[in-house]
Design a protein around this motif. Structure first.
Motif, PDB file in Angstrom:
ATOM      1  N   GLU A 367       7.859 -57.907  -1.918  1.00 30.46           N
ATOM      2  CA  GLU A 367       8.441 -58.993  -1.149  1.00 30.46           C
ATOM      3  C   GLU A 367       7.998 -58.861   0.299  1.00 30.46           C
ATOM      4  OE1 GLU A 367      12.523 -60.300  -3.421  1.00 30.46           O
ATOM      5  OE2 GLU A 367      12.669 -59.005  -1.668  1.00 30.46           O
ATOM      6  N   GLN A 368       7.610 -59.973   0.893  1.00 32.32           N
ATOM      7  CA  GLN A 368       7.139 -59.940   2.271  1.00 32.32           C
ATOM      8  C   GLN A 368       7.281 -61.319   2.893  1.00 32.32           C
ATOM      9  OE1 GLN A 368       3.444 -57.848   2.893  1.00 32.32           O
ATOM     10  NE2 GLN A 368       2.877 -59.155   4.617  1.00 32.32           N
ATOM     11  N   GLU A 369       7.618 -61.338   4.166  1.00 37.31           N
ATOM     12  CA  GLU A 369       7.712 -62.608   4.885  1.00 37.31           C
ATOM     13  C   GLU A 369       6.330 -63.001   5.388  1.00 37.31           C
ATOM     14  OE1 GLU A 369      10.009 -64.763   8.634  1.00 37.31           O
ATOM     15  OE2 GLU A 369      10.602 -62.744   7.984  1.00 37.31           O
ATOM     16  N   ILE A 370       5.908 -64.207   5.019  1.00 36.99           N
ATOM     17  CA  ILE A 370       4.599 -64.709   5.420  1.00 36.99           C
ATOM     18  C   ILE A 370       4.740 -66.179   5.832  1.00 36.99           C
ATOM     19  CG2 ILE A 370       3.358 -63.157   3.853  1.00 36.99           C
ATOM     20  CD1 ILE A 370       2.897 -65.613   2.042  1.00 36.99           C
ATOM     21  N   VAL A 371       3.647 -66.763   6.254  1.00 33.93           N
ATOM     22  CA  VAL A 371       3.588 -68.191   6.579  1.00 33.93           C
ATOM     23  C   VAL A 371       2.629 -68.847   5.586  1.00 33.93           C
ATOM     24  CG1 VAL A 371       3.016 -69.907   8.329  1.00 33.93           C
ATOM     25  CG2 VAL A 371       4.074 -67.747   9.000  1.00 33.93           C
ATOM     26  N   ILE A 372       3.057 -69.975   5.029  1.00 34.67           N
ATOM     27  CA  ILE A 372       2.246 -70.679   4.032  1.00 34.67           C
ATOM     28  C   ILE A 372       1.794 -72.000   4.604  1.00 34.67           C
ATOM     29  CG2 ILE A 372       2.149 -71.525   1.660  1.00 34.67           C
ATOM     30  CD1 ILE A 372       5.120 -69.505   2.409  1.00 34.67           C
ATOM     31  N   ASP A 415      -5.605 -68.875  -0.621  1.00 33.48           N
ATOM     32  CA  ASP A 415      -5.007 -68.507  -1.901  1.00 33.48           C
ATOM     33  C   ASP A 415      -5.686 -69.234  -3.049  1.00 33.48           C
ATOM     34  OD1 ASP A 415      -2.941 -69.150  -4.148  1.00 33.48           O
ATOM     35  OD2 ASP A 415      -2.111 -67.383  -3.143  1.00 33.48           O
ATOM     36  N   LYS A 416      -5.792 -70.553  -2.924  1.00 35.18           N
ATOM     37  CA  LYS A 416      -6.426 -71.321  -4.005  1.00 35.18           C
ATOM     38  C   LYS A 416      -6.746 -72.725  -3.525  1.00 35.18           C
ATOM     39  CE  LYS A 416      -2.916 -70.812  -6.785  1.00 35.18           C
ATOM     40  NZ  LYS A 416      -1.868 -70.186  -5.941  1.00 35.18           N
ATOM     41  N   PHE A 417      -7.710 -73.357  -4.204  1.00 35.62           N
ATOM     42  CA  PHE A 417      -7.984 -74.784  -4.060  1.00 35.62           C
ATOM     43  C   PHE A 417      -7.454 -75.472  -5.309  1.00 35.62           C
ATOM     44  CE2 PHE A 417     -11.360 -72.993  -1.335  1.00 35.62           C
ATOM     45  CZ  PHE A 417     -11.090 -73.685  -0.174  1.00 35.62           C
ATOM     46  N   ILE A 418      -6.673 -76.526  -5.118  1.00 39.55           N
ATOM     47  CA  ILE A 418      -6.076 -77.245  -6.231  1.00 39.55           C
ATOM     48  C   ILE A 418      -6.493 -78.710  -6.108  1.00 39.55           C
ATOM     49  CG2 ILE A 418      -3.938 -77.725  -7.497  1.00 39.55           C
ATOM     50  CD1 ILE A 418      -2.630 -75.527  -5.738  1.00 39.55           C
ATOM     51  N   GLY A 479       1.280 -60.484  -4.955  1.00 38.56           N
ATOM     52  CA  GLY A 479       0.742 -59.577  -5.967  1.00 38.56           C
ATOM     53  C   GLY A 479      -0.431 -60.176  -6.700  1.00 38.56           C
ATOM     54  N   GLU A 480      -1.092 -59.341  -7.510  1.00 42.22           N
ATOM     55  CA  GLU A 480      -2.169 -59.791  -8.392  1.00 42.22           C
ATOM     56  C   GLU A 480      -1.527 -60.416  -9.620  1.00 42.22           C
ATOM     57  OE1 GLU A 480      -5.410 -59.768  -8.242  1.00 42.22           O
ATOM     58  OE2 GLU A 480      -5.847 -58.559  -6.462  1.00 42.22           O
ATOM     59  N   MET A 481      -1.837 -61.676  -9.877  1.00 44.66           N
ATOM     60  CA  MET A 481      -1.236 -62.387 -10.995  1.00 44.66           C
ATOM     61  C   MET A 481      -2.307 -63.168 -11.748  1.00 44.66           C
ATOM     62  SD  MET A 481       2.172 -63.822  -9.076  1.00 44.66           S
ATOM     63  CE  MET A 481       2.901 -62.825  -7.748  1.00 44.66           C
ATOM     64  N   PHE A 489      -5.040 -62.660  -6.353  1.00 49.76           N
ATOM     65  CA  PHE A 489      -3.981 -62.306  -5.422  1.00 49.76           C
ATOM     66  C   PHE A 489      -3.316 -63.587  -4.948  1.00 49.76           C
ATOM     67  CE2 PHE A 489      -2.608 -61.442  -1.032  1.00 49.76           C
ATOM     68  CZ  PHE A 489      -1.712 -60.418  -1.280  1.00 49.76           C
ATOM     69  N   THR A 490      -1.986 -63.692  -5.089  1.00 53.01           N
ATOM     70  CA  THR A 490      -1.319 -64.932  -4.748  1.00 53.01           C
ATOM     71  C   THR A 490       0.113 -64.650  -4.325  1.00 53.01           C
ATOM     72  OG1 THR A 490      -0.857 -67.185  -5.495  1.00 53.01           O
ATOM     73  CG2 THR A 490      -0.508 -65.411  -7.091  1.00 53.01           C
ATOM     74  N   ALA A 491       0.853 -65.731  -4.022  1.00 55.86           N
ATOM     75  CA  ALA A 491       2.253 -65.636  -3.610  1.00 55.86           C
ATOM     76  C   ALA A 491       3.075 -66.618  -4.426  1.00 55.86           C
ATOM     77  CB  ALA A 491       2.387 -65.947  -2.119  1.00 55.86           C
TER      78      ALA A 491
END
Length: 571
Positions: A367-372, A415-418, A479-481, A489-491
């Motif tokens: 768990e970690q605080e980040i900005v998305i 993180d990803k392109f959707i 984590g790696e999912m 690696f994603t959130a």
């Protein structure tokens, strides 16, 4: 643990000996390349470049014995012969070198020490080009094999260093250029020698200058080479036989099982490491360094039987400490269970050297605080319906390029392109305040980049591209999912869903950017010139306070927003 530390020291000796041998091969090839100038130039620099000084040949001999000894020990120590293709090729090339090189060593250094011969490049080239051409072909082959073997060793050693990728293209160019020049020097000097030794008197003068005592040395070289090759082949055979005998003796001990979480349960080979068992049963298991304990990609989480494992060696502990591993994490290449255990690999099978440097917690989940940040093109579906597939792909790739550069320039992680959207993470290495500022700076850079892209494509688009951006912060699970090659690696968490909702709010309100007040506060900026709105968000009792920014490019350009420092847009 003492035996493991001893093995580690032996491996360090192997590395040192390999570097010594590679340095010799490199300087020897540089000496060969001087053949493009003249035979005299080759002989003039032979003392230095071919290490014909002091006791240098003793250093080379010791390095060669250590390197060969380690190769044979590694062959014996393996419980499983399955290995990556590159590792098998490196081992095969390394074991072939003594067979191919022995005649050259005996014909130069040995005869010089035993018979007082003074071999020069002229006399050696005479042998290779006129007296025994097959030896010249053999020498060229072994020179290339030695170089390739050494370069492979250096590559798989250095690629775990953080700065290696930046210099790898230049090193690759040198790896091709140096043997090419050496072979050209060997060829040019040989052709010159053939022209200069067209008569027998010239040949006799060269042999006399080299103090060659007739056919005695040839008989010595041929007989000794044959004996050495038989002996070395027997040594390899004895090593393989010893492996077989060890396997038969160790099979008398009790059965030990290795259980993979969400995978099979297999019977352990006595003395085998966890990584070797994965290879033996064809179970995908990451190992960038080939199982030498240099990286952390083979790491596993040990469940049942963890308390019965021997403690980590000092070398393994250094790697585990570097990645901040938990108590249950071990390196699969270094652990040889004597009791049944259950394990869970922590890295995707197709891991890279860069992944091996990530902290262990990123892979286990934390768990970690980040900005998305979410960014999405507005109306692109309608635009794409009237265009050819090639044009759609071209525009999207240009869009992804400028958006990706804006994110990475401001310390973000894509993180990803959707579809025509993108998700980026800021602050995965800590410091939420800096992450908030970076995310806002990235949002402005994205808007500026889209403006520039519209200028570049104004003749190709019926109307300009428009972007909607949402920025929010919160505590997520990193984590790696995923599964197989789709693992990344994603959130995940409510803040991610909330940020996606803010992006939609930007579209609904016809603005470029929607920023939560939490991000505004974290960044330490005042966006008071932009409208404040309370929006309901599913899963939250209270409405979320957000700022509606009509033009993201205006961030940092108004007096109220002056505390926000935004680097210039790279586009």
């Amino acid at each position: 643990m003492a035996s493991l530390d001893g093995s580690r020291r032996f491996q360090q000796l192997r590395t040192i000996s390999g570097l010594v041998l590679f340095a010799y091969v490199l300087s020897h090839m540089l000496n060969h390349s001087l053949g493009l100038v003249s035979l005299e130039a080759m002989d003039r620099w032979r003392g230095i470049l071919s290490w014909q000084f002091g006791g240098a040949w003793i250093v080379l001999l010791v390095a060669a014995l250590v390197h060969i000894g380690h190769a044979l020990w590694s062959l014996y120590d393996r419980r499983v012969m399955r290995m990556p293709a590159w590792q098998f090729m490196q081992l095969l090339l390394g074991l072939s070198i003594p067979f191919l090189l022995i005649e050259h060593v005996l014909g130069t250094r040995a005869v010089a020490e035993l018979y007082g011969v003074n071999p020069s490049y002229t006399s050696v080239q005479l042998t290779y080009w006129r007296l025994a051409p097959h030896l010249g072909i053999l020498q060229s082959i072994v020179m290339v094999i030695s170089w390739v073997h050494g370069c492979m060793g250096l590559h798989f050693w250095l690629r775990l260093r953080s700065g290696y990728r930046a210099v790898a293209p230049g090193l690759f160019t040198l790896a091709v250029l140096i043997p090419t020049l050496a072979l050209l020097g060997f060829l040019v000097s040989g052709r010159i020698l053939l022209m200069e030794t067209a008569d027998g008197e010239a040949v006799a003068r060269i042999l006399e200058a080299a103090r060659v005592p007739g056919p005695t040395t040839s008989v010595f070289v041929n007989d000794t080479s044959l004996i050495f090759r038989y002996a070395f082949a027997a040594l390899i055979a004895v090593t393989l036989l010893a492996r077989g005998v060890r396997g038969l003796l160790s099979s008398r001990f009790g059965t030990v099982t290795l259980t993979y979480v969400d995978g099979p349960t297999v019977t352990m080979l006595p003395g085998a490491s966890i990584l070797e068992m994965s290879r033996a049963y064809g179970i995908p298991h990451a190992s960038v360094c080939g199982g030498r304990g240099r990286c952390s990609t083979c790491r596993v989480s040990v469940g049942h039987g963890r308390e019965l494992l021997p403690p980590p060696s000092s070398a393994e502990q250094r790697v585990l400490t570097r990645i901040g591993a938990g108590r249950d994490v071990r390196l699969a290449c270094q652990v040889r269970p004597r009791h049944s255990v259950s394990i869970r690999p922590l890295m995707p099978p197709a891991s890279t050297p860069e992944i091996s440097l990530r902290p262990s917690s990123h892979l286990e989940g934390q768990e970690q605080e980040i900005v998305i940040l979410f960014a999405d093109l507005r109306g692109f579906t309608t635009l794409s319906e009237a265009r050819l597939p090639y044009d759609v792909v071209f525009v999207l790739n240009r869009y992804f390029e400028v958006v990706g550069q804006a994110v990475e320039t401001h310390n973000g992680h894509i993180d990803k392109f959707i579809g025509d959207g993108m998700m980026a993470l800021f602050g995965i290495d800590g410091d939420p305040a800096r992450a908030a500022g970076d995310a806002l700076a990235a949002a402005r850079a994205i808007a500026d980049s889209i403006t520039q892209l519209n200028r570049d494509l104004e003749h190709d688009l019926p109307y300009p591209l428009r972007v909607a951006i949402g920025v929010h912060s919160g505590t997520v699970i990193l984590g790696e999912m995923g599964y197989g090659r789709a693992r990344s690696f994603t959130a995940i968490g409510d803040p991610v869903n909330t940020t996606s909702r803010l992006e939609q709010i930007a579209k609904d309100n016809d603005v470029e950017l929607v920023v939560s007040r939490e991000v505004e506060a974290r960044a330490g900026v005042d966006l008071g010139d932009h409208p404040l709105q309370f929006v309901p968000v599913r899963g939250r009792r209270a409405a979320l306070e957000v700022r509606l920014v009509r033009l993201a490019s205006s961030l940092g350009r108004t007096p109220a927003a002056s505390p926000l420092t935004v680097p210039p847009n790279p586009a």
